[in-house]
Design a protein around this motif. Structure first.
Motif, PDB file in Angstrom:
ATOM      1  N   ILE A  41      70.877  25.753  49.747  1.00 51.19           N
ATOM      2  CA  ILE A  41      70.516  26.257  48.414  1.00 51.19           C
ATOM      3  C   ILE A  41      70.419  27.774  48.425  1.00 51.19           C
ATOM      4  CG2 ILE A  41      68.689  26.310  46.669  1.00 51.19           C
ATOM      5  CD1 ILE A  41      68.019  23.401  47.507  1.00 51.19           C
ATOM      6  N   LEU A  42      69.696  28.307  49.416  1.00 48.44           N
ATOM      7  CA  LEU A  42      69.510  29.763  49.481  1.00 48.44           C
ATOM      8  C   LEU A  42      70.842  30.486  49.609  1.00 48.44           C
ATOM      9  CD1 LEU A  42      66.303  30.062  51.703  1.00 48.44           C
ATOM     10  CD2 LEU A  42      66.526  30.479  49.250  1.00 48.44           C
ATOM     11  N   ILE A  43      71.734  29.968  50.483  1.00 49.00           N
ATOM     12  CA  ILE A  43      73.026  30.639  50.669  1.00 49.00           C
ATOM     13  C   ILE A  43      73.861  30.531  49.391  1.00 49.00           C
ATOM     14  CG2 ILE A  43      75.185  30.646  52.001  1.00 49.00           C
ATOM     15  CD1 ILE A  43      73.412  29.604  54.390  1.00 49.00           C
ATOM     16  N   SER A  44      73.807  29.356  48.738  1.00 44.67           N
ATOM     17  CA  SER A  44      74.605  29.202  47.518  1.00 44.67           C
ATOM     18  C   SER A  44      74.098  30.130  46.409  1.00 44.67           C
ATOM     19  CB  SER A  44      74.596  27.745  47.050  1.00 44.67           C
ATOM     20  OG  SER A  44      73.378  27.425  46.433  1.00 44.67           O
ATOM     21  N   ILE A  45      72.774  30.382  46.369  1.00 44.12           N
ATOM     22  CA  ILE A  45      72.227  31.334  45.386  1.00 44.12           C
ATOM     23  C   ILE A  45      72.708  32.739  45.694  1.00 44.12           C
ATOM     24  CG2 ILE A  45      70.087  32.450  44.637  1.00 44.12           C
ATOM     25  CD1 ILE A  45      68.798  29.614  45.032  1.00 44.12           C
ATOM     26  N   LEU A  46      72.683  33.086  46.992  1.00 45.05           N
ATOM     27  CA  LEU A  46      73.164  34.399  47.411  1.00 45.05           C
ATOM     28  C   LEU A  46      74.612  34.591  46.967  1.00 45.05           C
ATOM     29  CD1 LEU A  46      71.964  36.743  49.168  1.00 45.05           C
ATOM     30  CD2 LEU A  46      73.423  35.915  50.998  1.00 45.05           C
ATOM     31  N   VAL A  47      75.408  33.512  47.095  1.00 48.78           N
ATOM     32  CA  VAL A  47      76.818  33.590  46.697  1.00 48.78           C
ATOM     33  C   VAL A  47      76.934  33.852  45.190  1.00 48.78           C
ATOM     34  CG1 VAL A  47      78.944  32.236  46.458  1.00 48.78           C
ATOM     35  CG2 VAL A  47      77.686  32.215  48.615  1.00 48.78           C
ATOM     36  N   VAL A  48      76.136  33.135  44.393  1.00 47.36           N
ATOM     37  CA  VAL A  48      76.166  33.362  42.937  1.00 47.36           C
ATOM     38  C   VAL A  48      75.820  34.812  42.616  1.00 47.36           C
ATOM     39  CG1 VAL A  48      75.121  32.732  40.731  1.00 47.36           C
ATOM     40  CG2 VAL A  48      75.584  30.954  42.421  1.00 47.36           C
ATOM     41  N   CYS A  49      74.773  35.344  43.299  1.00 47.73           N
ATOM     42  CA  CYS A  49      74.351  36.731  43.055  1.00 47.73           C
ATOM     43  C   CYS A  49      75.476  37.704  43.398  1.00 47.73           C
ATOM     44  CB  CYS A  49      73.118  37.070  43.890  1.00 47.73           C
ATOM     45  SG  CYS A  49      71.612  36.321  43.262  1.00 47.73           S
ATOM     46  N   LEU A  50      76.045  37.546  44.595  1.00 50.81           N
ATOM     47  CA  LEU A  50      77.091  38.472  45.027  1.00 50.81           C
ATOM     48  C   LEU A  50      78.309  38.386  44.113  1.00 50.81           C
ATOM     49  CD1 LEU A  50      76.938  38.153  48.917  1.00 50.81           C
ATOM     50  CD2 LEU A  50      76.195  40.058  47.487  1.00 50.81           C
ATOM     51  N   GLU A  51      78.629  37.148  43.679  1.00 48.13           N
ATOM     52  CA  GLU A  51      79.806  36.963  42.827  1.00 48.13           C
ATOM     53  C   GLU A  51      79.673  37.724  41.508  1.00 48.13           C
ATOM     54  OE1 GLU A  51      80.696  32.869  42.105  1.00 48.13           O
ATOM     55  OE2 GLU A  51      82.503  33.356  40.972  1.00 48.13           O
TER      56      GLU A  51
END
Lengths: 274, 274, 274, 274
Positions: free
Chosen positions: D35-45
């Protein structure tokens, strides 16, 4: 500590690492002043105008302080019963970091920013907390913060999640044309807002954005009460409660003080009342 | 106090320095209004538009207040049993500082800023704390702050060290091109941020800078809880606890004190009311 | 109250002024919604875009609400046993102020700003506090604030004096060329800073000014702890202390609950223990 | 729960929904990281620069995470004894919302903002609170906030009314020419000011406006004490007081509980230790 207390190493150890003897305290106070003045020099040197005007003065001052701190560093290694333990300790590393930047500039003189590492020597200031007048209070604050750490952590997790969600909502609502160019940027805005810092470099422009940020601000206003409540409660606990001011009377048999309403001494069983 | 209470000096002393007699209180209240109005005049005079329009009015008002305060000053010296003690006391110096700027302008009329020293006469307002309705509360606040002073000092030392380190980090991260032109400037930014003031005259521009300042803000959010906790705990201690506030009456039979609204003694069953 | 409870006036009085009957509560809830919607209308009407587009809608809505509130106003006068007492009461004046602006616009239609007085009808919202679910909590908050009022006043006096002195110092230090054009302006800056609001419309430009404002901010950080401490202590006092959670047992004779360690009922004297 | 604990569904249920077994905890920790990594991905995207450069990487990452979360979603439905109950639960809806945006983009690829709904998967992070080390503290915070909710609500109603009145006054005083273009805009300013956020995007320009906002700020300074006081008092109540924390043991003779370190019962004198 296999070092003889009366040998040179032993005496140095007591002066340099201790704070209980007169000389030890004098050493700490002197060192403290050297540290504070050297930090002031680093700060002043960073001001472009002052740096350009007194360039050579700063060089000599820096050389002077580095020699002092280098001598101190080697004396600490020499006098410590377990030099390696000191070298790898927190203060050992800080002490090293506050002198090496100077020597490194000889190899790569362009390393301008490296020199600012010297500011880390500020951390040595915390040695002041060894001074007896501060030890007690620092201890109380530390224990209060330590015991509230877990609650603060849960609270912080909550704040981080809240800030992520608010940031994303504002990114969608305000959009890139109003400065909310990305989710991280919007999260930065949410933190600036919820902590009531409010720089004003990013502000909501749309009506909906202003309504949402109004809600965020009022929430932040109520939320700030939580860490305050946590710390206050922990602090009031980590101190002897008022209740202990209940009148006490000493047991005539064992001398321990008991609450006046006790019938028998809880230590020796001696009857406290006729 | 070797002065006869019935002599003129003695009577003046009681009126001017005391606050317990009717005349003494009247004197204090009158003086207070003079001080407040004179401060208002200083404030208004500093507004360019108003100063230019009513220049002569301000001159006459200032002359009037200075005469009043000069007369008061000499009366205080005359009536005090130990004039020198008054002259060198905190209020003695403040009283002098609030009249001399006017006289000095006769010698160097250009001393525009000097005249603002008169604002120091504001400090005399604290004489109001002598008034009985405030004495108690001011005392409670003062003692709570005094007893938390040492803890607050340790905390402040910590804040100063933190702000120095954060300031230096931001100076390195943001650099001179983003307004962080020197370490002192960056420290100023760190203080503005950690105290949640947040002017916005200096804001982080780089991504890393924004991440660091987000952490600083959240830290500041938690840190603000500490002084609040300290003062709250000290205040709750420096006051008698609630329980002792309910009126108590002693049981005539067993002597234990009971709340006045109890009908029977909860210890021995004796009726407490007719 | 010489009015017959069964007459029309008596029934109206119970419905309009009371909140204990079903109809009375219904009346309050209806009125509350009318007030909230009328406030929303005033707010929306002030937005230039919306006002221009729906000008006639707003006129009809305003007329509608004014009729409703006028009828309510006269019903209140009619049903109250002492109409003059109501007319001169806080809510009586507020009720009048929320309807007259509408009628006054007939005489001087240019009185645009007058119409905003209607927002005062918001004050009637506080009637909601009569609703049983809020009465208790509002009472606790009110009594805690009331009992801390004097201490807060002393504290505020201190803040005002502090802000005046800081303002004057900054006026002298920064001067008119940096935006500190007068002492009142500088005092405004000092308030913005010490309360940690920090708009950033006025910021220190000189190095000395930045040093002074850094000190002011850190002071403000510690000072904010004082009102918090005052209110927290008063609140913890104005509530039954934890101790009252001591196990209670009911007196078998009178039914009142007593602490379990009591030997006799403090209400009826019945022995609680064998 | 009619599912056999040893069947595949039963085992899956314990792993996926439970946190007490070793495998259950491992599953939670793994999921948390996803979950944390997928959130980071959304933020970076959302950062334009990064999105443009690594467009395909983000697409593959997003597909990967969506598959993982989709599998998890169906496993949850399969293993839950009452699938419908899960589907309609808070976490059931959140779990669905964090996967559907991805599938919807196949139908309308332009739905850029829709994709940000995925950030809602952050709410699943609160599942971490199931982990034993946090449960207790989260519970204490929650109960303290819950019991202070009503008081905070009354307080918030007061703030909202205050902010409406201040906003209207400033709208009249400052007027549209100084940026206070409508009452909602002025209310936004009032909230920004009273919560001490202070963006500085709207600031009073007239002298009267500055006087009023000075009063508002000082009020806000005192008002912030109220929620803090409420929460602190509730927190100090919702925790067992210090004294009760000492281990207690009952006296075998009279049954009264004594601190374990007492040697004799303070009530009857019976020895507590051999």
């Amino acid at each position: 500590m296999a070092i003889n207390r009366n040998s040179l190493r032993g005496k140095l150890f007591i002066i340099i690492f201790g704070a209980n003897t007169k000389r030890g305290r004098l050493f700490d106070v002197f060192l403290l002043w050297f540290i504070l003045i050297s930090i002031l020099v680093v700060c002043l040197e960073s001001v472009p105008k002052i740096r350009d005007q007194y360039e050579s003065v700063f060089f000599y001052l820096e050389t002077f302080f580095t020699i002092i701190f280098t001598v101190e560093y080697f004396l600490r290694i020499y006098s410590h019963p377990k030099p390696l333990k000191y070298l790898l300790s927190f203060y050992g590393i800080i002490d090293l970091l506050s002198i090496i930047p100077y020597y490194l500039t000889y190899f790569s003189p362009a390393s301008h920013y490296l020199i600012t590492i010297r500011i880390l020597r500020l951390l040595r200031v915390f040695r002041i907390l060894k001074l007896s007048s501060f030890v007690h209070h620092a201890q109380v604050l530390k224990s209060a913060l330590a015991s509230s750490l877990q609650k603060i952590t849960v609270f912080m997790l909550f704040i981080v999640a809240l800030v992520l969600i608010i940031g994303t909502i504002m990114y969608v609502v305000e959009g890139e044309e109003n400065g909310f160019t990305s989710i991280p940027q919007s999260i930065y805005w949410a933190i600036v807002t919820i902590t009531t810092v409010g720089y004003g470099d990013l502000t909501p422009q749309t009506s909906l954005g202003q309504v949402i940020s109004s809600i965020v601000m009022i929430m932040g206003y109520a939320i700030i009460a939580v860490p305050t409540g946590i710390v206050t409660v922990e602090m009031s606990r980590s101190q002897p409660p008022v209740a202990s001011k209940v009148d006490q009377a000493e047991c005539l048999s064992c001398g321990k003080s008991m609450p006046v309403n006790a019938n028998f001494c809880s230590n020796c069983g001696h009857p406290l009342k006729e």
